[in-house]
Design a protein around this motif. Sequence first.
Motif, PDB file in Angstrom:
ATOM      1  N   TYR A 446       0.970  -1.243  -0.002  1.00 21.97           N
ATOM      2  CA  TYR A 446      -0.033   0.274   0.144  1.00 21.97           C
ATOM      3  C   TYR A 446       0.945   1.135   0.086  1.00 21.97           C
ATOM      4  O   TYR A 446       1.832   1.415   0.721  1.00 21.97           O
ATOM      5  CB  TYR A 446      -0.759   0.104   1.159  1.00 21.97           C
ATOM      6  CG  TYR A 446      -1.932  -0.955   1.352  1.00 21.97           C
ATOM      7  CD1 TYR A 446      -3.122  -0.453   0.885  1.00 21.97           C
ATOM      8  CD2 TYR A 446      -1.866  -2.336   1.721  1.00 21.97           C
ATOM      9  CE1 TYR A 446      -4.213  -1.475   1.078  1.00 21.97           C
ATOM     10  CE2 TYR A 446      -2.943  -3.062   1.798  1.00 21.97           C
ATOM     11  CZ  TYR A 446      -4.080  -2.700   1.293  1.00 21.97           C
ATOM     12  OH  TYR A 446      -5.199  -3.854   1.437  1.00 21.97           O
ATOM     13  N   GLY A 447       0.553   2.271  -0.733  1.00 26.01           N
ATOM     14  CA  GLY A 447       1.503   3.502  -0.568  1.00 26.01           C
ATOM     15  C   GLY A 447       0.606   4.645  -1.370  1.00 26.01           C
ATOM     16  O   GLY A 447      -0.686   4.467  -1.928  1.00 26.01           O
ATOM     17  N   ILE A 448       1.197   5.698  -1.311  1.00 27.01           N
ATOM     18  CA  ILE A 448       0.669   7.076  -1.943  1.00 27.01           C
ATOM     19  C   ILE A 448       1.546   7.494  -3.020  1.00 27.01           C
ATOM     20  O   ILE A 448       2.636   7.283  -2.854  1.00 27.01           O
ATOM     21  CB  ILE A 448       0.367   8.031  -0.807  1.00 27.01           C
ATOM     22  CG1 ILE A 448       1.472   8.411  -0.179  1.00 27.01           C
ATOM     23  CG2 ILE A 448      -0.923   7.542   0.216  1.00 27.01           C
ATOM     24  CD1 ILE A 448       1.395   9.742   1.044  1.00 27.01           C
ATOM     25  N   PHE A 476       6.110   6.384  -5.727  1.00 22.60           N
ATOM     26  CA  PHE A 476       5.291   5.274  -4.715  1.00 22.60           C
ATOM     27  C   PHE A 476       5.988   5.415  -3.318  1.00 22.60           C
ATOM     28  O   PHE A 476       7.015   4.993  -3.066  1.00 22.60           O
ATOM     29  CB  PHE A 476       5.315   3.956  -5.195  1.00 22.60           C
ATOM     30  CG  PHE A 476       4.459   2.995  -4.630  1.00 22.60           C
ATOM     31  CD1 PHE A 476       3.159   3.027  -4.828  1.00 22.60           C
ATOM     32  CD2 PHE A 476       5.011   2.296  -3.518  1.00 22.60           C
ATOM     33  CE1 PHE A 476       2.312   2.004  -4.175  1.00 22.60           C
ATOM     34  CE2 PHE A 476       4.254   1.380  -2.560  1.00 22.60           C
ATOM     35  CZ  PHE A 476       2.680   1.105  -2.851  1.00 22.60           C
ATOM     36  N   ARG A 477       5.219   5.987  -2.201  1.00 23.08           N
ATOM     37  CA  ARG A 477       5.733   5.974  -1.165  1.00 23.08           C
ATOM     38  C   ARG A 477       5.127   4.981  -0.336  1.00 23.08           C
ATOM     39  O   ARG A 477       3.721   4.958   0.176  1.00 23.08           O
ATOM     40  CB  ARG A 477       5.429   7.506  -0.415  1.00 23.08           C
ATOM     41  CG  ARG A 477       6.249   7.579   1.058  1.00 23.08           C
ATOM     42  CD  ARG A 477       5.421   8.301   1.961  1.00 23.08           C
ATOM     43  NE  ARG A 477       6.032   8.524   3.144  1.00 23.08           N
ATOM     44  CZ  ARG A 477       5.787   8.234   4.142  1.00 23.08           C
ATOM     45  NH1 ARG A 477       4.658   7.248   4.470  1.00 23.08           N
ATOM     46  NH2 ARG A 477       6.320   8.570   5.582  1.00 23.08           N
ATOM     47  N   CYS A 515      -6.465  11.912  -1.191  1.00 19.84           N
ATOM     48  CA  CYS A 515      -5.102  11.533  -1.418  1.00 19.84           C
ATOM     49  C   CYS A 515      -5.651   9.967  -1.835  1.00 19.84           C
ATOM     50  O   CYS A 515      -6.246   9.278  -1.103  1.00 19.84           O
ATOM     51  CB  CYS A 515      -4.519  11.546  -0.243  1.00 19.84           C
ATOM     52  SG  CYS A 515      -2.975  10.734  -0.505  1.00 19.84           S
ATOM     53  N   VAL A 516      -5.055   9.633  -3.052  1.00 23.98           N
ATOM     54  CA  VAL A 516      -5.187   8.422  -3.621  1.00 23.98           C
ATOM     55  C   VAL A 516      -4.274   7.481  -2.910  1.00 23.98           C
ATOM     56  O   VAL A 516      -2.895   7.507  -2.707  1.00 23.98           O
ATOM     57  CB  VAL A 516      -4.982   8.468  -4.992  1.00 23.98           C
ATOM     58  CG1 VAL A 516      -5.141   7.089  -5.710  1.00 23.98           C
ATOM     59  CG2 VAL A 516      -6.033   9.269  -5.863  1.00 23.98           C
ATOM     60  N   LEU A 517      -4.808   6.155  -2.363  1.00 27.83           N
ATOM     61  CA  LEU A 517      -4.193   5.180  -2.106  1.00 27.83           C
ATOM     62  C   LEU A 517      -4.069   3.995  -3.197  1.00 27.83           C
ATOM     63  O   LEU A 517      -4.895   3.702  -3.797  1.00 27.83           O
ATOM     64  CB  LEU A 517      -5.051   4.442  -0.917  1.00 27.83           C
ATOM     65  CG  LEU A 517      -4.343   3.441   0.113  1.00 27.83           C
ATOM     66  CD1 LEU A 517      -3.221   3.861   0.621  1.00 27.83           C
ATOM     67  CD2 LEU A 517      -5.381   2.751   1.055  1.00 27.83           C
ATOM     68  N   GLY A 532       1.072  -3.226 -12.795  1.00 25.91           N
ATOM     69  CA  GLY A 532       0.534  -3.698 -11.641  1.00 25.91           C
ATOM     70  C   GLY A 532       0.082  -2.931 -10.347  1.00 25.91           C
ATOM     71  O   GLY A 532      -0.478  -3.381  -9.574  1.00 25.91           O
ATOM     72  N   CYS A 533       0.521  -1.674 -10.626  1.00 24.98           N
ATOM     73  CA  CYS A 533       0.246  -0.726  -9.502  1.00 24.98           C
ATOM     74  C   CYS A 533      -1.089  -0.059 -10.009  1.00 24.98           C
ATOM     75  O   CYS A 533      -1.166   0.526 -11.059  1.00 24.98           O
ATOM     76  CB  CYS A 533       1.237   0.353  -9.128  1.00 24.98           C
ATOM     77  SG  CYS A 533       1.157   1.383  -7.797  1.00 24.98           S
ATOM     78  N   THR A 534      -2.066   0.006  -9.040  1.00 23.02           N
ATOM     79  CA  THR A 534      -3.289   0.520  -9.347  1.00 23.02           C
ATOM     80  C   THR A 534      -3.912   1.266  -8.383  1.00 23.02           C
ATOM     81  O   THR A 534      -3.588   1.367  -7.235  1.00 23.02           O
ATOM     82  CB  THR A 534      -4.414  -0.621  -9.733  1.00 23.02           C
ATOM     83  OG1 THR A 534      -4.513  -1.565  -8.533  1.00 23.02           O
ATOM     84  CG2 THR A 534      -3.990  -1.612 -10.876  1.00 23.02           C
ATOM     85  N   GLU A 535      -4.789   2.537  -8.731  1.00 20.79           N
ATOM     86  CA  GLU A 535      -5.460   3.144  -7.685  1.00 20.79           C
ATOM     87  C   GLU A 535      -6.357   2.245  -7.034  1.00 20.79           C
ATOM     88  O   GLU A 535      -7.247   1.277  -7.428  1.00 20.79           O
ATOM     89  CB  GLU A 535      -6.305   4.351  -8.371  1.00 20.79           C
ATOM     90  CG  GLU A 535      -5.408   5.390  -9.045  1.00 20.79           C
ATOM     91  CD  GLU A 535      -6.145   6.645  -9.480  1.00 20.79           C
ATOM     92  OE1 GLU A 535      -7.380   6.731  -9.154  1.00 20.79           O
ATOM     93  OE2 GLU A 535      -5.619   7.142 -10.344  1.00 20.79           O
TER      94      GLU A 535
END
Length: 584
Positions: A446-448, A476-477, A515-517, A532-535
């Motif tokens: 999980y990130g922002i 990606f944090r 803020c989107v996760l 592979g990284c998605t909202e």
Amino acid sequence: MAGGASSLDGKLLVAAIDFGTAYSGYAFSFRSDYRLDPLKIEVNHWTGNASQTMSPKAPSSVLLNPDKTFKSFGYTAEEEYSSLVENGQHQEWYFFTKIKMRLLYKEKISRTDIIEDECGKPMLGLTILSMIIRYLKNDLFKKLEQRGTSLRDQDILWVVTVPAIWSDAAKQFTKEATKEAGIKSDDVMLVYEPEAAALYCRFQNMQNIFNAEKESYLSKKKMLVFDMGGGTTDISVIEIKSEKEIHIVERACGGAFGGVFINNKFILWLEEVFGKDMIKEFKKKHRSDFMLLIENFETKKRLIKPGDDTKLCFQIPHSLKTSSERRWGCSLEEHFIKMDIVGVQVHKRGKIFIMSSFLLNNFFLPIAKDIFEKLRFVLSKHEDIDSVLAVGGLAQSSALVSEIRNYVKDIPVYVPFDSALAVVSGAVLYGHGNNIIKARACPYSYGIQTMRPFIKGDDETKKVVQEGETWCKQCFRALYKAGDLVKLGDVSSYDLEESFEDENRKHKRFLPIRCVLFISNDKDVRYVTDKGCTEHGTIEIEAPEDGFPVHYECTVELEFAGTEIIARLNDKKGAKTIRLEFMT
């Protein structure tokens, strides 16, 4: 409250709802009884108008009146709808079944999602699910009142079971359905099905476990839970730290393998044998006969034993036999002789004998193959697993349990006598002591999205220059990484600064800050644009009535250890829980 747990303060009773794809039910126990005997759990039993069989679960079916108001649930709903169909009066009524599978096993879930009834008439899925939960809730109150026990809503803590592989959106949808059903958010919690089953079996005595031999099941320290339900199979790995501490050490995996899919495979075979149009007509005109045939298959499939290739008898309903013979121009026996199906024999008066090996190889194993491969993968990651716990309705199939033993080799496999009730009973136990699960493996990274100073090796397309500084955008944090063990109460936080001094941003002081996760299955993610990284969801901070300060600073905390993600805000005005939105 850590992990989304609900307080037991003032609660007199814990009630669990096990809402399944095929069957649903509820169980409960009083706090006073739990203190004396944790396993004193009462499971509700169901029966239909026409059936004399008592069952601890009822079909997850609901019938609505033509005006869309609730009419009936479970066996009663199926029997009443069958009568309406056979009398040609069903068109204006609404009948829904297998709601969970059709509604909540999707990548994107919305409050406005609709599902269609048997005739294609649409209804809001949230409304249908809330009707079922409301009915189960009211049925419990009715049972208690019949005993002379009068409880108020605030006296009960509700626990709702969910598959461990479900998305955050599916869990949020379920929570909102309970709220629409009249249960306050503070009075309900979710529990993962395999975790509930493991809890229940940990409380059981040795005598209640099959195939235990001389080994002590209760002494096992690391177990794999193989939960085979109606719609899905969940695989989880649970490590027993002590009697009061359990860790979930592997991300849940599994897939769409369950009793419903095996039954559907059987129906597809009937369509091949009798013709798709014939089965469609049979189901429409003789629905009661169709349901009896499927119930017969449901019973017989559990009789399949490994290494014992016996003949299982199926009675083809007279209505299907006569209409098929009329269309074919030959007898049922002659038709099957022409088809020459190895493993199937037809006798007079519509009796079909099917070899158990035929059912196993054609209806069970093709669907289970992918699940067993995931089982093998999990075992390869955790070589110190010392037991496997098989639960759920399909754990009653000795043939499937035998296949599991083939995959796990020398690891002992345990099956509770009441494997189909392990989840709902364990959910009651979880409600009484939900802090026993102290840590869980994070299902995703999980990130922002953030911007940081640009360094050598960064993607050149991400480079931006602002006020003379070179930055890397769309970074990606990570708040948590996939597979990390997150302990109950642990939080990950990030600081947020917003300036509304610019003339073009002044109006935004009165709008929510969002803020989107983002999520990813990968452990190491660099950019939110990585494959592979998605909202995944949106963290929302509501604007105060007088708007945000021109220069606003805050800290957002996220807690992941429970079954639900909790977001909290800390700013100059104090701390509070804020909204996390996962649905579209």
